[in-house]
Design a protein around this motif. Structure first.
Motif, PDB file in Angstrom:
ATOM      1  N   UNK A  37      -6.419 -35.712  24.520  1.00  0.00           N
ATOM      2  CA  UNK A  37      -5.149 -35.208  25.054  1.00  0.00           C
ATOM      3  C   UNK A  37      -4.561 -34.113  24.155  1.00  0.00           C
ATOM      4  N   UNK A  38      -3.309 -34.286  23.708  1.00  0.00           N
ATOM      5  CA  UNK A  38      -2.648 -33.216  22.937  1.00  0.00           C
ATOM      6  C   UNK A  38      -2.477 -33.620  21.475  1.00  0.00           C
ATOM      7  N   UNK A  39      -3.410 -34.432  20.988  1.00  0.00           N
ATOM      8  CA  UNK A  39      -3.260 -35.021  19.659  1.00  0.00           C
ATOM      9  C   UNK A  39      -3.653 -34.105  18.506  1.00  0.00           C
ATOM     10  N   UNK A  40      -3.266 -32.866  18.548  1.00  0.00           N
ATOM     11  CA  UNK A  40      -3.600 -32.001  17.427  1.00  0.00           C
ATOM     12  C   UNK A  40      -2.859 -30.690  17.549  1.00  0.00           C
ATOM     13  N   UNK A  41      -2.888 -29.916  16.488  1.00  0.00           N
ATOM     14  CA  UNK A  41      -2.259 -28.595  16.534  1.00  0.00           C
ATOM     15  C   UNK A  41      -2.811 -27.734  15.416  1.00  0.00           C
ATOM     16  N   UNK A  42      -2.899 -26.434  15.722  1.00  0.00           N
ATOM     17  CA  UNK A  42      -3.356 -25.444  14.748  1.00  0.00           C
ATOM     18  C   UNK A  42      -2.273 -24.382  14.647  1.00  0.00           C
ATOM     19  N   UNK A  43      -2.076 -23.901  13.425  1.00  0.00           N
ATOM     20  CA  UNK A  43      -1.177 -22.764  13.233  1.00  0.00           C
ATOM     21  C   UNK A  43      -1.862 -21.716  12.369  1.00  0.00           C
ATOM     22  N   UNK A  44      -1.303 -20.505  12.398  1.00  0.00           N
ATOM     23  CA  UNK A  44      -1.752 -19.428  11.518  1.00  0.00           C
ATOM     24  C   UNK A  44      -0.520 -18.699  11.003  1.00  0.00           C
ATOM     25  N   UNK A  45      -0.670 -18.038   9.888  1.00  0.00           N
ATOM     26  CA  UNK A  45       0.508 -17.376   9.304  1.00  0.00           C
ATOM     27  C   UNK A  45       0.238 -15.885   9.089  1.00  0.00           C
ATOM     28  N   UNK A  46       1.264 -15.106   9.329  1.00  0.00           N
ATOM     29  CA  UNK A  46       1.244 -13.696   8.926  1.00  0.00           C
ATOM     30  C   UNK A  46       2.093 -13.617   7.663  1.00  0.00           C
ATOM     31  N   UNK A  77      -3.174 -20.205   1.629  1.00  0.00           N
ATOM     32  CA  UNK A  77      -3.564 -20.784   2.918  1.00  0.00           C
ATOM     33  C   UNK A  77      -3.119 -19.886   4.072  1.00  0.00           C
ATOM     34  N   UNK A  78      -4.044 -19.617   5.020  1.00  0.00           N
ATOM     35  CA  UNK A  78      -3.741 -18.768   6.166  1.00  0.00           C
ATOM     36  C   UNK A  78      -3.726 -19.510   7.488  1.00  0.00           C
ATOM     37  N   UNK A  79      -4.234 -20.741   7.496  1.00  0.00           N
ATOM     38  CA  UNK A  79      -4.256 -21.521   8.737  1.00  0.00           C
ATOM     39  C   UNK A  79      -4.257 -22.997   8.424  1.00  0.00           C
ATOM     40  N   UNK A  80      -3.640 -23.784   9.300  1.00  0.00           N
ATOM     41  CA  UNK A  80      -3.515 -25.238   9.096  1.00  0.00           C
ATOM     42  C   UNK A  80      -3.836 -25.968  10.397  1.00  0.00           C
ATOM     43  N   UNK A  81      -4.505 -27.116  10.256  1.00  0.00           N
ATOM     44  CA  UNK A  81      -4.851 -27.946  11.412  1.00  0.00           C
ATOM     45  C   UNK A  81      -4.389 -29.377  11.167  1.00  0.00           C
ATOM     46  N   UNK A  82      -3.833 -29.978  12.196  1.00  0.00           N
ATOM     47  CA  UNK A  82      -3.574 -31.419  12.179  1.00  0.00           C
ATOM     48  C   UNK A  82      -4.258 -32.047  13.390  1.00  0.00           C
ATOM     49  N   UNK A  83      -4.975 -33.132  13.154  1.00  0.00           N
ATOM     50  CA  UNK A  83      -5.580 -33.877  14.258  1.00  0.00           C
ATOM     51  C   UNK A  83      -5.406 -35.374  14.002  1.00  0.00           C
ATOM     52  N   UNK A  84      -5.823 -36.156  14.984  1.00  0.00           N
ATOM     53  CA  UNK A  84      -6.016 -37.597  14.794  1.00  0.00           C
ATOM     54  C   UNK A  84      -7.500 -37.897  14.993  1.00  0.00           C
ATOM     55  N   UNK A  85      -8.366 -37.045  14.453  1.00  0.00           N
ATOM     56  CA  UNK A  85      -9.805 -37.228  14.663  1.00  0.00           C
ATOM     57  C   UNK A  85     -10.227 -38.601  14.142  1.00  0.00           C
TER      58      UNK A  85
END
Lengths: 232, 232, 232, 232
Positions: free
Chosen positions: D24-33, D89-97
């Motif tokens: 489902x929607x159990x995760x998210x990725x971001x990136x930074x400028x 750090x330029x990118x971050x991920x959170x999951x429930x893998x």
């Protein structure tokens, strides 16, 4: 000769990789024409992606090839012993499917832990005794069949009520009234084996389910008073 | 140069992700042309979805690049040591496949628990000793090959009878007469490792299978009196 | 009659094999029209690849078939008991999904070990007591529903805050405000069960998570002050 | 605004279900400028099959939405804390893998057991301490970030040398120089977690690998003297 049965046995064989039960050529399905006394079985060591229905081999109850240019499965003699002893069986499957094989390697029966088991197997799924050096070094594949039959005779089991067995240190054989049913039971055994093994991995209490519940589930699907599914 | 072998090595490499043996670039396959004394191997760190047969690198038995614009696999020196010591080997595979790697990390041999194992490996699948600090800090990849060879010499193992090894704290190498057979053995090792590990998770009795059964299964598929499969 | 609900219940049933929750016909989904007091449920033992929306069976709250030519699921009486007792529930799912079934067979609750659990279940996922011989041999499916309801009453659980249960020695039932939500919760229960079981396999410390964290996660997604997702 | 970064963050988010890391929607990725001081992140609770690159939300370093009509991920405040503290750090991920979450629920670090681990993580993968009731009931998501940063500060860890963490009773966060690398590390963490957990399930000896081997593998891929892969 036996074209329809060849087609069915071929399709049943093709289901083994489709259902994830085998790698490479690690399995075989056969079917029997009881009237003619002939068995149709997969050829030995042929890749599934090139195998055709016409490659199926016809053998008689003594294992002689009656039709077909390829060698029959090296396990043919095991199938024959089972067909001889279990007269209602119409199809047989052998695989090295992961969890059923793990149980075979553990040398233990799979206890009935729940209704998934009880819907198909009326009691523990037996593991055969280890074979003797004489049996292994003699007519090995035939003796494999004999030790399965011995297990059912000694425990007084109905082969159609316990349609699968674990050969010690080897892997499972399953069967049914038809090759299709035998494959179905092979899929079920794999899932039951996975559940039972995983359950034992993190639980101290590994008692079998209640006899009443085992009775209820097996008998609502099988036997004279079954009420599962549609009327036929 | 060696176009056919490059094509075969390329295809064998592509099988690694297809069979679920690797993530990203975590594996490599090589093949050898014994007459020319040249090895074809995957380039280092190239993504599988852009890799082409022409990217395969040709190196000689001293690890010098003879053809190819890319760096060869960082494990090339290990492959070379194995080709030098195991003269019948025609292809080598290295992966970090899940279960074989778990066994490597456990630092233990995989015992022969059943006929699936016995059909391919004639006895335990050995785990190498830990490498010394000197070996690790020196010519590490070459020393990795040497410690594998040492394991086979000390235990007096036939590389074609035990076509795979667990490098301690690292992962598996497998081999065969060809790159294709080496990949096949890599798939088999992974499944055997999964079965053996899972079996140990819920059983106290983890004794190896009977020697007679090990002999029977290995020798009905391999050696002079094999009778599995079709006549060739 | 109830064409839209039939279509939804059909699609929800088809999700069970798509999400890997069932083999063969080992599951069923129903939905209820509370105004009309009618339940739409999967027919018993029909293969998923031939099932159509028009095969869904309409039954009343006494289990009488109101529309449909096929037998309703053999578990219909269980669904009815749950709809009667849990008035906010709009859809119910029963499966034998692997990990939830393993927990059912272990006869134990699934403790709340982390936020994945807390996002959906507000406390342990209960396992029912074993049924008595009288219950099993009597109106078994109805009694199955009753023992679930008893579990929620005795533990004072809100069915929408704990939208799934483990039936002892059997398997899970889940529910939700709609058939779709019930399937969603079935997928979630399977994953939570897999995580909790696997965690217990290699850890001695199996304490539940902190109550504060359980509160935080459940209540940021559910209840009056929820702030997860988009405004609706 | 930040169209290229939105496209990349969107694609990185879509990789999560493709790689089997989320349900489902159990995760998210971001990136930074980093130049603009703006973060692009997935919206909260939006289904992956309808999500578009233009749904990505732009927030500033105080968490204020600068562009986008949807709510940003409920974990946005955690991402911001990490970007503030981990400047490379330029990118971050959170999951429930599955396996990383199992480790989080166990509340223990993942020890370095082999070279697969050492190729990516220079030492144990840390599990944070339990959060206090005050932290949980206060600015929970921000405090989650703070406890991660505290873990790295107290243990004196380089975030790019240990590019992932287990949040106690919750799940993993991973990162990298880019969103793509952060997803890569999330896939790797899941596999390492699976291997380490499975290894502990059937082995008594669970000692970490040798420091020399850890050094060798990490440093042949990372740092000034790396020699893995192709020259860049």
């Amino acid at each position: 000769m036996l074209e329809e049965l060849k087609e069915r046995v071929y399709k049943a064989n093709m289901e083994l990789p489709e259902k994830g039960l085998i790698l490479y050529t690690w399995g075989n399905v056969s079917g029997i024409d009881r009237e003619k006394g002939l068995i149709v079985i997969k050829p030995s060591g042929v890749e599934y992606d090139v195998m055709k229905a016409s490659d199926m081999v016809v053998v008689d109850m003594d294992g002689r090839v009656v039709e077909g240019s390829l060698n029959p499965s090296s396990d043919t003699a095991t199938h024959i012993e089972l067909y001889k002893a279990f007269e209602e069986v119409g199809g047989i499957v052998h695989t090295h499917s992961t969890w059923a094989t793990i149980w075979s390697q553990s040398g233990r029966d799979i206890k009935a832990y729940g209704t998934t088991h009880a819907d198909y197997f009326y009691g523990p799924i037996p593991c055969t005794r280890k074979m003797t050096a004489e049996e292994i070094e003699g007519e090995y594949e035939k003796e494999t069949g004999r030790v399965i039959v011995e297990t059912y005779r000694e425990r007084n089991l109905n082969p159609l009520y316990v349609p699968g067995v674990l050969v010690n240190s080897h892997g499972p054989f399953t069967w049914g009234k038809s090759p299709e049913e035998a494959v179905h039971n092979s899929v079920v055994l794999e899932e039951i084996g996975r559940m039972a093994a995983s359950m034992e991995m993190f639980n101290e209490n590994t008692k079998s389910m209640q006899q009443e519940l085992l009775d209820k589930h097996f008998l609502r699907k099988h036997g004279a008073n079954a009420y599962y599914g549609q009327k036929k």
